[in-house]
Design an enzyme around this catalytic site. Structure first.
Site, PDB file in Angstrom:
ATOM      1  N   THR A  41       0.734  -1.273   0.002  1.00 12.08           N
ATOM      2  CA  THR A  41       0.034  -0.031   0.209  1.00 12.08           C
ATOM      3  C   THR A  41       0.941   1.274  -0.086  1.00 12.08           C
ATOM      4  OG1 THR A  41      -2.042   0.843   1.080  1.00 12.08           O
ATOM      5  CG2 THR A  41      -0.304  -0.021   2.289  1.00 12.08           C
ATOM      6  N   LYS A  45       3.886   1.419  -3.545  1.00 15.53           N
ATOM      7  CA  LYS A  45       3.340   1.172  -4.539  1.00 15.53           C
ATOM      8  C   LYS A  45       4.243   1.247  -5.829  1.00 15.53           C
ATOM      9  CE  LYS A  45      -1.537   0.875  -3.428  1.00 15.53           C
ATOM     10  NZ  LYS A  45      -2.954   1.164  -3.851  1.00 15.53           N
ATOM     11  N   ASN A  66       0.381  -3.278  -6.491  1.00 17.54           N
ATOM     12  CA  ASN A  66      -0.273  -3.646  -4.871  1.00 17.54           C
ATOM     13  C   ASN A  66      -0.021  -4.995  -4.583  1.00 17.54           C
ATOM     14  OD1 ASN A  66      -2.388  -4.893  -6.359  1.00 17.54           O
ATOM     15  ND2 ASN A  66      -3.897  -4.072  -5.200  1.00 17.54           N
ATOM     16  N   GLY A 105     -11.308  12.848  -9.853  1.00 19.82           N
ATOM     17  CA  GLY A 105     -10.042  12.772  -9.207  1.00 19.82           C
ATOM     18  C   GLY A 105      -8.758  12.290 -10.283  1.00 19.82           C
ATOM     19  N   ALA A 106      -7.483  12.725  -9.914  1.00 20.64           N
ATOM     20  CA  ALA A 106      -6.490  12.225 -10.796  1.00 20.64           C
ATOM     21  C   ALA A 106      -5.505  11.630 -10.293  1.00 20.64           C
ATOM     22  CB  ALA A 106      -6.190  13.391 -11.742  1.00 20.64           C
ATOM     23  N   GLY A 107      -5.603  11.250  -9.026  1.00 20.32           N
ATOM     24  CA  GLY A 107      -4.422  10.742  -8.402  1.00 20.32           C
ATOM     25  C   GLY A 107      -4.217   9.074  -8.685  1.00 20.32           C
ATOM     26  N   GLY A 108      -3.417   8.305  -7.906  1.00 17.48           N
ATOM     27  CA  GLY A 108      -2.908   6.993  -8.108  1.00 17.48           C
ATOM     28  C   GLY A 108      -4.373   6.051  -8.371  1.00 17.48           C
ATOM     29  N   ALA A 194     -14.650   5.742  -3.590  1.00 19.71           N
ATOM     30  CA  ALA A 194     -13.465   5.065  -2.756  1.00 19.71           C
ATOM     31  C   ALA A 194     -13.248   5.456  -1.351  1.00 19.71           C
ATOM     32  CB  ALA A 194     -12.287   5.061  -3.780  1.00 19.71           C
TER      33      ALA A 194
END
Ligand code: S3P
Length: 433
Positions: A41, A45, A66, A105-108, A194
């Site tokens: 996590t 990652k 992951n 959103g635009a993260g991981g 999420a």
């Protein structure tokens, strides 16, 4: 959820938390202990994806792993977040092919979602408050797919249009605050958020509008199920995993035990941990010696190992009733099944790990340890360690390598992990309330 799955299929395996300083260290310890695999996590990652010997295409595309599976001495990297999200959507009866999906959103996490959706044939719009980040994410896929972007902070008209077009909304934001005007949500929408700590403003609005909501833990469940299948080559028992995920609180006990082979530094780490947590420290061997009024070696020579184990079991049963504390155990405490049961029932068990060579360097010359009373101490250590390794693993809630670290550093790492477990439990209780 993994332990529930192992129990359901009677696999006799154990899923524990590994406290690591970096991805390289986690990989190293996992190999030394002989683990079948790892889940990884944040923040490891990306580093793990670089370290793996082999990566599935999703890991190469996302530059993040992951899941690690050890096969033929190689660390093989997977990203089960990808299949996890599409399976969570499909399990809800959604067909993704040619569907318009809005990703917030635009993260991981968003990166994994966008990749999963595009692979499943969906048409994706990425909306983010920092539009440049959304654009950069879209560009990662643009050679193969058409991905649209919009600016969540100012482009209200495009958002309204996107919400008319997209019946599925997947939110990967780190906040639960209101991002989308509830008036724009309609009963025809399906929302997967999420953020699982508590219902987000988006989930509340969706429920109020009669839209369909997919429980956030479903993504967690399906990514775990895929990892389980990679680890065990068995189909994941989804129902047992879902029940465990939704109803089992993480095991947090005010009693912490330190288990592990002799020479791993259990007593010193227990002392440091006791200072850090202000919990009293109890040393099982010291308790035994005080009651018997003679050193351990004498107990062994008078009554043999069986006699010592009998006293050790009695003492463990006694200290298991202590209201709280840090218990440092003798290295052989896990040998008896009843002791493993007592530890699992009453303690949060921290397994201190060190390699056989390291243990030999630390205690190889020590004549006070009766179980090492052997002409070839090196061999005795490695045989005993191999025999006991699965027994420590069976009990461990948290694994920490003591290789090359001071007792203080190890104790600090344990304390940091205990805090995370406590925070997870608090979040879990909050979500259930
Ligand atoms: C033993 C380890 C010792 C002590 C006894 C037996 C073992 O404790 O309980 O000599 O079987 O490994 P440490 O692990 O604290 O040395």
């Amino acid at each position: 959820m993994h332990n529930a799955a192992f129990a359901e299929l009677k696999l006799g395996a154990r899923y524990s938390r590994l406290a690591a300083w970096d991805a390289q260290g986690a990989l190293q310890t996992a190999k030394e202990i002989g683990m079948r695999g790892l889940n990884v996590t944040s923040p490891f990652k990306e580093e793990m994806a670089k370290l793996a010997n082999k990566c599935e295409p999703a890991v190469t595309q996302l530059r993040a792993a992951n899941t690690i599976v050890f096969k033929e001495n190689q660390a093989q990297a997977y990203n089960t977040d990808v299949a996890g999200v599409s399976q969570a959507l499909r399990a809800h009866g959604l067909n993704l092919s040619n569907r318009n999906v809005l990703v917030l959103g635009a993260g991981g996490a968003a990166r994994a979602v966008v990749y999963a959706l595009l692979q499943a044939g969906a048409k994706v719009t990425i909306a983010n408050r920092t539009w440049e980040k959304a654009k950069r994410l879209a560009q990662e896929f643009e050679t193969q797919y058409e991905v649209r972007t919009l600016d969540l902070s100012s482009d209200k008209a495009s958002l309204e249009e996107a919400l008319k077009l997209c019946s599925i909304i997947v939110a990967c934001l780190s906040t639960c605050e209101e991002i989308i005007d509830p008036a724009l949500i309609s009963p025809s929408h399906t929302v997967l958020d999420a953020y699982y700590v508590k219902p987000s403003a988006l989930v509340k609005a969706a429920r109020a509008k009669g839209a369909s909501v997919i429980d956030a833990t479903e993504w967690l469940l399906f990514q775990g199920a895929q990892a389980f299948e990679l680890f065990t080559d068995n189909p994941a028992p989804l129902a047992a995993m879902r029940t465990a995920l939704k109803h089992q609180a993480p095991h947090l006990s005010p009693r912490i035990s330190l288990i592990g082979f002799m020479g791993t530094g259990k007593s010193e780490v227990a002392r440091e941990l006791s200072k850090l947590t202000a919990l009293p420290m109890v040393d099982l061997d010291a308790e035994i010696q005080a009651e018997e009024k003679r050193p351990i070696a004498e107990i062994f020579s008078a009554g043999g190992e069986a006699h010592f184990r009998q006293i050790e079991h009695k003492k463990l049963a006694e200290v298991s009733k202590f209201p709280k504390g840090i218990l440092s155990c003798g290295g052989g405490v896990v040998l008896r099944k009843e002791n493993r049961w007592l530890l699992r029932e009453n303690f949060l068990n921290v397994w201190l790990w060190a390699k056989a060579e390291t243990i030999y360097q630390r205690v190889g010359q020590d004549e006070s340890r009766p179980v090492l009373n052997h002409h070839d101490k090196k061999q005795a250590i490695s045989d005993l360690l191999a025999h006991r390794l699965p027994l420590y693993a069976e009990v461990a809630d948290l694994i920490v390598s003591a290789e090359g670290r001071s007792a203080k550093a190890v104790a600090l790492k344990i304390a940091e992990n205990l805090r995370s477990v406590a925070a997870e439990e608090a979040a879990d209780n909050h979500a259930k309330a």
